[in-house]
Write an enzyme that holds these catalytic residues in place. Structure first.
Site, PDB file in Angstrom:
ATOM      1  N   GLU A   1       0.836  -1.201   0.000  1.00 26.72           N
ATOM      2  CA  GLU A   1       0.000   0.000   0.000  1.00 26.72           C
ATOM      3  C   GLU A   1       0.873   1.253   0.000  1.00 26.72           C
ATOM      4  O   GLU A   1       1.774   1.371   0.830  1.00 26.72           O
ATOM      5  CB  GLU A   1      -0.901   0.002   1.246  1.00 26.72           C
ATOM      6  CG  GLU A   1      -1.905  -1.140   1.248  1.00 26.72           C
ATOM      7  CD  GLU A   1      -2.458  -1.462   2.641  1.00 26.72           C
ATOM      8  OE1 GLU A   1      -2.373  -0.617   3.547  1.00 26.72           O
ATOM      9  OE2 GLU A   1      -2.965  -2.593   2.809  1.00 26.72           O
TER      10      GLU A   1
ATOM     11  N   GLU B   1      -4.740  -6.702   3.066  1.00 25.36           N
ATOM     12  CA  GLU B   1      -3.509  -7.382   3.488  1.00 25.36           C
ATOM     13  C   GLU B   1      -3.502  -8.865   3.127  1.00 25.36           C
ATOM     14  O   GLU B   1      -2.448  -9.432   2.824  1.00 25.36           O
ATOM     15  CB  GLU B   1      -3.279  -7.188   4.988  1.00 25.36           C
ATOM     16  CG  GLU B   1      -2.618  -5.849   5.357  1.00 25.36           C
ATOM     17  CD  GLU B   1      -3.554  -4.648   5.235  1.00 25.36           C
ATOM     18  OE1 GLU B   1      -4.766  -4.852   5.051  1.00 25.36           O
ATOM     19  OE2 GLU B   1      -3.064  -3.503   5.321  1.00 25.36           O
TER      20      GLU B   1
ATOM     21  N   PHE C   1       2.264  -1.516   8.893  1.00 27.28           N
ATOM     22  CA  PHE C   1       2.598  -1.611  10.318  1.00 27.28           C
ATOM     23  C   PHE C   1       2.498  -3.086  10.711  1.00 27.28           C
ATOM     24  O   PHE C   1       1.518  -3.760  10.356  1.00 27.28           O
ATOM     25  CB  PHE C   1       1.606  -0.818  11.170  1.00 27.28           C
ATOM     26  CG  PHE C   1       1.748   0.675  11.082  1.00 27.28           C
ATOM     27  CD1 PHE C   1       2.371   1.389  12.097  1.00 27.28           C
ATOM     28  CD2 PHE C   1       1.252   1.367   9.985  1.00 27.28           C
ATOM     29  CE1 PHE C   1       2.501   2.767  12.016  1.00 27.28           C
ATOM     30  CE2 PHE C   1       1.379   2.752   9.902  1.00 27.28           C
ATOM     31  CZ  PHE C   1       2.002   3.459  10.918  1.00 27.28           C
TER      32      PHE C   1
ATOM     33  N   ASP D   1       1.647  -4.507  13.308  1.00 22.42           N
ATOM     34  CA  ASP D   1       0.408  -4.865  14.036  1.00 22.42           C
ATOM     35  C   ASP D   1      -0.630  -5.434  13.058  1.00 22.42           C
ATOM     36  O   ASP D   1      -1.473  -6.235  13.448  1.00 22.42           O
ATOM     37  CB  ASP D   1      -0.188  -3.626  14.709  1.00 22.42           C
ATOM     38  CG  ASP D   1       0.835  -2.837  15.501  1.00 22.42           C
ATOM     39  OD1 ASP D   1       0.783  -2.864  16.736  1.00 22.42           O
ATOM     40  OD2 ASP D   1       1.720  -2.194  14.886  1.00 22.42           O
TER      41      ASP D   1
ATOM     42  N   HIS E   1      -0.469   0.530  16.550  1.00 18.36           N
ATOM     43  CA  HIS E   1       0.535   0.844  15.526  1.00 18.36           C
ATOM     44  C   HIS E   1       1.939   0.815  16.110  1.00 18.36           C
ATOM     45  O   HIS E   1       2.830   1.473  15.601  1.00 18.36           O
ATOM     46  CB  HIS E   1       0.278   2.229  14.917  1.00 18.36           C
ATOM     47  CG  HIS E   1      -0.930   2.305  14.035  1.00 18.36           C
ATOM     48  ND1 HIS E   1      -2.204   2.227  14.522  1.00 18.36           N
ATOM     49  CD2 HIS E   1      -1.044   2.438  12.686  1.00 18.36           C
ATOM     50  CE1 HIS E   1      -3.069   2.329  13.518  1.00 18.36           C
ATOM     51  NE2 HIS E   1      -2.394   2.444  12.398  1.00 18.36           N
TER      52      HIS E   1
END
Ligand SMILES: Cc1ncc(C[n+]2csc(CCOP(=O)(O)OP(=O)(O)O)c2C)c(N)n1
Lengths: 325, 335
Positions: A29, A60, A83, A85, A129
Site C-alpha cells: 500500500e 492485506e 505496520f 500490528d 501501531h
C-alpha cells in the site's frame, strides 16, 4: 561512502536486488508514487516502473496471498505490510499458508519471498501501531525472521533475504527509520542467521535486537564508566538463530541480559535464555535477566511509552542491580 | 487419468467420451475413498465430491496443461482431474510414503505442482488471493497461464473472497473464481447466512464482473462457460467468476450422513446426478453401450489396482518428519 538513513537504506537494498534480478517484484500500500508511508521506498517506482513496483488496495490478505502465489510460480516478491500490528489481519496467509505449504507438500513448493514491515514503538502511535511482533513470527515453523539494527545491515540483510529461497519476515524498527550511518558504495550482501558482536566486554553480555541495539550499546558505554564491562551482541536474525555466537559470548562473560522490545511473555529472549540455561548453565555466574517491555499493550503518551520500552537507563540500572547483588 | 482407448466417432464425441470417463473415474475414486475411510485406512478426515464431478471434469478439460488449479480441502476430484494418478492420491489419504506428499499433507492438502495442482487449502478463502498471485506471475511473465480457484458457497462470506475479487479486478489478473454452490456449508444452509440468493454470482457486479451461473451437473455446460472464461483471461481481459449450481450427495466430511438435509431435496438432486445424465446423453449421441461399459470396467480396474498399490506403500519414518521445512530440505532453525 555516503551517509544514509535507515529508511533510505531500505530503498537502496531493494533497488540493488531489483537491478540484478528481473524476478524481484514489490507490492504494497502506498509504496509507489507516494514512496511509502515511512518514505522507505522513495524512487523505486521511478526506476523500476509500475509493473514491478505495484500499489495495492488496502487488502492485506490479498497482498500476502499474491506474494505467496507469485513466489510459488517463480517470482521473488517483496510485500510490504505497513505496520506490523496489521499482521493480525493476514496472519492466516503468513502462518498457515506461506509457512506450512513447503512442508505439507513434501518440498514441492518454495517460497522465496520477503514480507517487510514497520515494527515497534517509539513514535507515540498507541497500541495498534506500535507493537513489536517479532515473537509472533519467531514461533511459527517455516518463517525466517530478520531484524536489522542499522542502515548498513538493512541493505545487506535485505539482499540476503531477497536472495534466500525461504519466506523471510523482515522487521524494520520504526524508531530507527531516521537513524544515520556511513554506508559503503557498491553491492552489499550479508548472511542470514549471523549475529554480530558489536562490543567486547568481560563482565556481562547484553543480547539485543532491532531498536534495542543502539540502546544496549549506549548502556554499555555508561556501565563501563562505572566499572561494568559489557559485550553487546546484535542478534539480527531470530530465525535462523546464531546460537553459536550467543553461547560463546555468554560463556565468556558468565552473565546474560536480553534486551527486548516485545511484550514480556514468550519474547525471543525467553528462547535464548532457555538455550543458554540448557547448554551452558555451568558457565553462568548469575541469573539470566530479561529486560523487556512489560506485558501490556503499548500506551500512546510519550511519558508512558518511554516507561514501557526498555530505555538506556533501565538497562543500566537493571544490569547494575543484578551484577552488584 | 489415462486417456480413453475408445475409438472416437468424431473429435467432439471423443472429447465427450473423455469427459464421461473423467467423471466416472472421479466418482469411483471417491466411493473407494469412502470405503477406505470406513475401514479405518483413511484416517483424519476427507471431503468427497460425489455429485459434483461434472465441475472438476468440465473445468479441467478446458485447462491448458500449464494452467494452475487451486482447490479446497474438497480437492480429490480437482487433483485427479488434472491428471494426477490415483495411486499417490489414495496413498496420501492413507498416510503412506508413496503418497502424493509422502503423507505429510493428507486429504485436505493434495498438491502436485508438476500437474499444475498448486495446492488444496483448508482455511476457507485463503487460496483465492494466492491464486491471484499465481495469475499475477503469469501476467508479469506474459505466459498466458491462468489460475483457477475453486471454493464453496459458504466461502463467499469470508473476507479473503472479497479482497481477492477486488484485487484481481483492479490488477486485471488472469484468474477464474469458480464457486461450487452445493447449497450447504458444513451443516448450515448457506442461504440462511448469506445476504443474496446467488452467493457468488450476485456479488460479481460489486467487482465489475459479469454474473455467470451454470448448471454444475452438466459437464458440457461447465466446459463451455469455463472455456470462455479462459479465453478472456488469456486475452488479458481479466478475471471471471462462475457460480455452478450443484449438490453433494453425501455429508460434508468423514462419515457425516448429512441428515440435516430434507429427504425431498436429496431425492430431487439425485435425479440430477451428473453421471447417469451424461451417460444417457452419450448413448443418445450414438456412443454404444459397449464402449461405455468398457470404459467403466477399465476405470474400476484402475481403482482396484491403485487401492492395492497405495496399501502396499510404506509407513513414513523419521527422515520425513524433519524434511522440507526449509528450501535446503531441512528443519534447522539454529547453528
Ligand atoms: C476460516 C475457516 N472457518 C471455518 C472452517 C471450517 N469449515 C470447513 S469446511 C466449512 C464449510 C464450507 O462450506 P462451503 O464453502 O460451502 O464449501 P463445501 O464444503 O460445501 O465444499 C467450514 C465452515 C474453515 N476450514 N476455515
Amino acid at each position: 561512502m555516503a551517509e544514509l538513513t535507515f529508511r533510505e537504506s531500505i530503498a537502496r537494498g531493494i533497488a540493488q536486488e531489483m537491478r540484478r534480478d528481473e524476478s524481484v517484484v514489490f507490492l504494497g500500500e502506498d509504496i509507489g508514487a507516494a514512496g511509502g508511508v515511512f518514505k522507505g521506498t522513495v524512487g523505486l517506482i521511478e526506476e523500476f516502473g509500475g509493473v514491478r513496483v505495484r500499489d495495492t488496495p488496502i487488502s492485506e490478505q490479498a497482498i500476502l496471498g499474491a506474494a505467496m502465489g507469485a513466489a510459488m510460480t517463480g517470482l521473488r516478491p517483496i510485500a510490504e505490510i505497513m505496520f506490523s500490528d496489521f499482521f493480525a489481519v493476514c496472519w492466516d496467509i503468513v502462518a498457515n499458508e506461506i509457512a506450512k505449504s513447503r512442508y505439507m507438500t513434501n518440498g514441492q513448493m518454495t517460497f522465496p519471498l520477503v514480507i517487510r514491515s514497520g515494527n515497534g514503538g517509539g513514535l507515540r502511535f498507541g497500541a495498534q501501531h506500535s507493537q513489536s511482533v517479532e515473537n509472533w513470527a519467531m514461533m511459527v515453523p517455516g518463517l525466517k525472521v530478520v531484524v536489522p539494527s542499522n542502515a548498513v545491515d538493512v541493505i545487506g540483510l535485505m539482499a540476503a533475504s531477497i536472495r534466500d529461497n525461504d519466506p523471510v519476515i523482515f522487521l524494520e524498527a520504526k524508531a530507527l527509520y531516521s537513524s544515520k550511518m556511513d554506508v559503503p558504495d557498491g553491492e552489499i550482501v550479508d548472511t542470514l542467521g549471523t549475529a554480530k558482536v558489536l562490543r567486547e566486554g568481560s563482565n556481562a553480555t547484553l543480547v539485543a535486537l532491532g531498536a534495542m541495539v543502539p540502546r544496549a550499546l549506549e548502556a554499555a558505554t555508561e556501565l563501563a564508566a562505572s566499572g561494568i564491562d559489557c559485550t553487546v551482541v546484535d542478534v539480527r536474525s531470530l530465525v535462523p538463530l546464531d546460537t553459536a555466537t550467543i553461547l560463546r559470548e555468554v560463556s565468556a562473560t558468565g552473565r546474560l541480559f536480553t534486551v527486548e522490545e516485545n511484550p514480556r511473555l514468550c519474547g525471543w529472549g525467553a528462547e535464548v535464555a532457555s538455550i543458554v540455561a540448557d547448554e551452558i548453565f555451568y558457565d553462568l555466574d548469575g541469573p539470566i535477566v530479561r529486560i523487556t517491555t512489560p506485558h501490556i499493550p503499548l500506551p500512546a503518551a510519550d511519558a508512558l511509552e518511554d516507561m514501557a520500552i526498555p530505555s538506556v537507563e533501565r538497562i543500566v540500572t537493571t544490569v547494575h542491580k543484578s551484577m552488584n547483588s | 487419468m489415462s486417456s480413453t482407448k475408445v475409438a472416437p466417432t468424431s473429435s467432439d464425441l471423443a472429447h465427450k467420451v473423455a469427459l464421461y470417463r473423467s467423471q466416472y473415474a472421479l466418482r469411483q475414486f471417491e466411493k473407494r475413498a469412502y470405503d477406505l475411510f470406513l475401514e479405518g485406512l483413511v484416517k483424519g478426515t476427507s471431503h468427497l465430491s460425489i455429485g459434483q464431478e461434472a465441475i472438476a471434469a468440465g473445468v479441467a478439460a478446458a485447462m491448458r496443461s500449464d494452467d494452475w488449479t487451486f482447490a479446497t480441502y474438497r480437492g480429490h476430484a480437482h487433483t485427479l482431474a488434472r491428471g494426477v494418478p490415483m495411486t499417490p492420491v489414495f496413498a496420501e489419504l492413507m498416510g503412506r510414503t508413496n503418497g502424493l506428499m509422502a503423507g505429510k499433507g493428507g486429504s485436505m492438502h493434495l498438491t502436485s505442482v508438476e500437474h499444475g495442482v498448486m495446492g488444496s487449502y483448508a482455511v476457507i478463502g485463503a487460496h483465492l488471493p494466492i491464486a491471484c498471485g499465481a495469475a499475477w506471475s503469469a501476467q508479469y511473465r506474459g505466459t498466458e497461464q491462468v489460475a483457477v480457484a475453486f471454493f464453496g458457497d459458504g466461502s463467499t462470506n469470508i473476507g479473503a473472497f472479497h479482497e481477492a475479487l477486488n484485487f484481481a479486478a483492479v490488477w486485471k489478473l488472469p484468474v477464474i473464481f469458480f464457486c461450487e454452490n452445493n447449497l450447504w456449508m458444513e451443516y448450515t444452509r448457506t442461504s440462511e447466512v448469506t445476504a443474496v440468493a446467488n452467493p457468488a454470482a450476485d456479488r460479481a457486479s460489486a467487482y465489475g464482473l459479469e454474473s455467470i451461473i451454470v448448471d454444475g451437473n452438466d459437464a458440457d455446460a461447465v466446459f463451455e462457460v469455463t472455456s470462455a472464461a479462459f479465453a478472456r483471461a488469456r486475452a488479458g481481459e481479466g478475471p471471471s467468476m462462475i457460480e455452478a449450481k450443484t449438490y453433494r450427495h453425501g455429508g460434508h466430511s468423514r462419515a457425516d450422513p448429512g441428515k440435516y438435509r430434507p429427504d425431498e431435496e436429496l431425492a430431487e438432486w439425485m435425479t440430477k446426478d451428473p453421471i447417469p445424465l451424461y451417460r444417457t446423453r452419450l448413448l443418445e449421441a450414438g456412443v454404444s453401450e459397449d464402449e461405455l461399459v468398457l470404459i467403466e470396467n477399465e476405470v474400476d480396474a484402475e481403482v482396484d489396482l491403485a487401492t492395492d498399490e497405495a496399501k502396499a506403500g510404506g509407513v513414513p519414518g523419521e527422515d520425513l518428519l524433519l524434511k522440507d521445512v526449509w528450501a535446503d530440505g531441512g528443519a534447522s532453525w539454529r547453528n
